[in-house]
Design a protein around this motif. Structure first.
Motif, PDB file in Angstrom:
ATOM      1  N   GLN A  43       0.728  -1.103  -0.430  1.00 36.54           N
ATOM      2  CA  GLN A  43       0.281   0.087  -0.011  1.00 36.54           C
ATOM      3  C   GLN A  43       0.419   1.114   0.354  1.00 36.54           C
ATOM      4  N   GLN A  47       0.258   2.085  -3.689  1.00 36.01           N
ATOM      5  CA  GLN A  47      -1.326   2.531  -3.677  1.00 36.01           C
ATOM      6  C   GLN A  47      -2.074   1.543  -4.354  1.00 36.01           C
ATOM      7  N   TRP A  48      -2.157   0.081  -4.000  1.00 36.47           N
ATOM      8  CA  TRP A  48      -2.875  -0.398  -5.126  1.00 36.47           C
ATOM      9  C   TRP A  48      -4.421  -0.843  -4.318  1.00 36.47           C
ATOM     10  N   THR A  49      -4.979   0.261  -3.435  1.00 40.64           N
ATOM     11  CA  THR A  49      -6.534   0.028  -2.978  1.00 40.64           C
ATOM     12  C   THR A  49      -6.339   1.390  -1.955  1.00 40.64           C
ATOM     13  N   ASN A  50      -7.712   1.644  -1.963  1.00 38.47           N
ATOM     14  CA  ASN A  50      -7.657   2.565  -0.956  1.00 38.47           C
ATOM     15  C   ASN A  50      -7.307   2.871   0.036  1.00 38.47           C
ATOM     16  N   ASP A  51      -7.322   4.081   0.558  1.00 35.94           N
ATOM     17  CA  ASP A  51      -6.164   4.540   1.928  1.00 35.94           C
ATOM     18  C   ASP A  51      -7.184   3.862   3.297  1.00 35.94           C
ATOM     19  N   GLU A  52      -8.817   3.579   2.827  1.00 35.85           N
ATOM     20  CA  GLU A  52      -8.887   3.016   3.884  1.00 35.85           C
ATOM     21  C   GLU A  52      -8.329   1.423   4.335  1.00 35.85           C
ATOM     22  N   VAL A  53      -7.753   0.513   3.473  1.00 33.92           N
ATOM     23  CA  VAL A  53      -6.999  -0.144   3.696  1.00 33.92           C
ATOM     24  C   VAL A  53      -5.907  -0.362   5.447  1.00 33.92           C
ATOM     25  N   TRP A  54      -5.119   1.014   5.302  1.00 34.47           N
ATOM     26  CA  TRP A  54      -4.712   0.936   6.616  1.00 34.47           C
ATOM     27  C   TRP A  54      -5.636   0.569   8.013  1.00 34.47           C
TER      28      TRP A  54
END
Length: 86
Positions: A43, A47-54
Motif C-alpha cells: 500500500q 497505492q494498490w487500493t484506497n487508504d481505508e485499507v490502513w
C-alpha cells in the motif's frame, strides 16, 4: 484485580489448556503479522487500493502483536483463553 478476572473467565469460558495451543498461536500471529507488513508495504509503495485499507492492516496488526506477546510471555491459561475452548 487480575485474579478476579481470571476466576471469572475460568467460570464463564472454561478454557482448556493444551500443549499444541502455544505454537499454533505463535505461528498464526507471526503469519498474520508478516501478511500485514507485506500489505502495508504494498500500500505504501504502490497505492494498490484506497487508504481505508490502513484500518484493516492496523487492526489485524494489533491482534498479531497481542497474539505474539501472549504466545511468548504469558502462561498457558491465557493462551488457552485466546484460542478458545477446544
Amino acid at each position: 484485580m487480575i485474579e478476579k478476572f481470571e476466576a471469572w473467565t475460568k467460570r464463564v469460558y472454561r478454557p482448556q489448556e493444551a500443549k499444541w495451543k502455544r505454537p499454533v498461536l505463535l505461528i498464526l500471529s507471526l503469519v498474520i503479522g508478516v501478511l500485514c507488513g507485506a500489505a502495508g508495504y504494498a500500500q505504501f509503495q504502490y497505492q494498490w487500493t484506497n487508504d481505508e485499507v490502513w484500518l484493516v492492516i492496523g487492526v489485524f496488526g494489533f491482534f498479531s502483536v497481542i497474539g505474539t506477546v501472549v504466545a511468548l510471555f504469558c502462561k498457558d491459561y491465557w493462551v488457552a483463553l485466546v484460542l478458545g475452548k477446544k
